[in-house]
Design an enzyme around this catalytic site. Structure first.
Site, PDB file in Angstrom:
ATOM      1  N   ARG A   1      21.968  21.718   8.441  1.00 53.54           N
ATOM      2  CA  ARG A   1      22.478  21.575   9.803  1.00 53.54           C
ATOM      3  C   ARG A   1      21.514  20.708  10.594  1.00 53.54           C
ATOM      4  NH1 ARG A   1      23.961  27.975  10.952  1.00 53.54           N
ATOM      5  NH2 ARG A   1      25.661  28.145   9.404  1.00 53.54           N
TER       6      ARG A   1
ATOM      7  N   ASP B   1      19.791  18.418  13.367  1.00 49.46           N
ATOM      8  CA  ASP B   1      19.769  18.557  14.824  1.00 49.46           C
ATOM      9  C   ASP B   1      20.327  17.325  15.520  1.00 49.46           C
ATOM     10  OD1 ASP B   1      18.610  21.083  14.798  1.00 49.46           O
ATOM     11  OD2 ASP B   1      16.577  20.277  14.767  1.00 49.46           O
TER      12      ASP B   1
ATOM     13  N   ARG C   1       9.598  17.556  11.484  1.00 44.23           N
ATOM     14  CA  ARG C   1       9.240  16.937  12.756  1.00 44.23           C
ATOM     15  C   ARG C   1       7.924  17.492  13.301  1.00 44.23           C
ATOM     16  NH1 ARG C   1      14.594  17.730  16.122  1.00 44.23           N
ATOM     17  NH2 ARG C   1      13.280  16.892  17.802  1.00 44.23           N
TER      18      ARG C   1
END
Length: 267
Positions: free
Chosen positions: A63, A65, A211
């Site tokens: 999923r 972002d 990230r």
């Protein structure tokens, strides 16, 4: 796939899998959202419903972002539609916006799940060292306006290879799961003209893990923290010590691994 609809969907005749590429710039991530918010899944399910002649609900390998891109997202869905798999990409792409494309389709085994059958994933994170903003790459790389010590960044990244507890790079809000993961390969490549790409392959990644790793590694590259301090942050297993999350625009889901070709055996 909505939990209340799983059994109904699985009673359908076929389990089809797709490989998807998309530019995530204008989408609120992959996962389905309530209108007027639009996610990649909303657009895909609408196009597939028209092609298959029935409501479609997708399960996805990841999923991603808002703002994150994909070259090799994998999804599967159950359908009674009879369209041959070789015709499916062209039919669906004709209904999709130009920033989403189905690049492959195949008939999967009944028990194949794009999410639960995945054994590993690879991501690429792209950066660009800039003197002034580059309007042509602003949605596709993290633009950084200070010089980077690439060798120091590589030294920090090397610590992450192996099986470790990655709690220091785990964002709040993710599903409850073990923070222990295995990263078996990391490569930071200098592509010239200030462009850098970091390839990471592992058996799974925590929410915002890539990230958060990249933001902290960039802090090393900018000499805001030392390689030794990076090691201390990693060992502390405390997200509060690492750098703020890096921008979504630099992240790409490159490919998803499965034990074997997730394809239905011939009768």
């Amino acid at each position: 796939m909505r939990p209340e609809n799983v059994e109904m969907m699985k009673r359908r005749a076929r389990n089809l899998a797709l490989k998807i590429a998309y530019d995530g710039t204008r989408y609120h991530g992959f996962q389905r959202q309530s209108p007027p918010v639009v996610a990649v899944q909303n657009a895909l399910e609408a196009a597939l419903a028209e092609v298959c002649g029935e409501t479609v609900e997708l399960a996805a390998a990841g999923r991603t972002d808002a703002g994150v891109h994909a070259c090799g997202q994998v999804v599967n869905f159950f359908t009674d539609g009879r369209i041959p798999t070789e015709r499916l990409p062209r039919a669906v792409n004709g209904l999709l916006p130009p920033d989403i494309a189905v690049t492959d389709a195949w008939e999967a085994a009944r028990d194949f799940s794009a999410r639960h059958s995945a054994k590993g994933k690879a991501y690429v994170y792209r950066m660009e060292q800039c003197i002034v903003p580059n309007p042509f790459t602003r949605n596709y790389a993290w633009q950084i306006f200070r010089p980077l010590d690439v060798e120091a960044m590589r030294a920090a990244l090397a610590m992450l290879v192996g099986t470790h507890d990655y709690s220091s790079f785990r964002a709040a809000g993710g599903a409850p799961m073990s923070p222990v993961r295995t990263i078996d390969e990391i490569r930071l490549e200098d592509e010239g003209e200030g462009r850098l790409s970091c390839y990471l392959h592992g058996n799974g990644f925590l929410y915002h893990m890539v990230r958060n790793i990249m933001s902290t590694v960039v802090s090393v590259g900018q000499e805001r923290i030392s390689v030794g301090r990076f090691a201390e942050i990693f060992a502390a297993r405390d997200r509060r010590l690492a750098s703020p999350t890096a921008p979504a625009c630099g992240l790409y889901l490159l490919h998803v691994d499965y034990d074997a070709a997730p394809q239905k055996a011939a009768d």
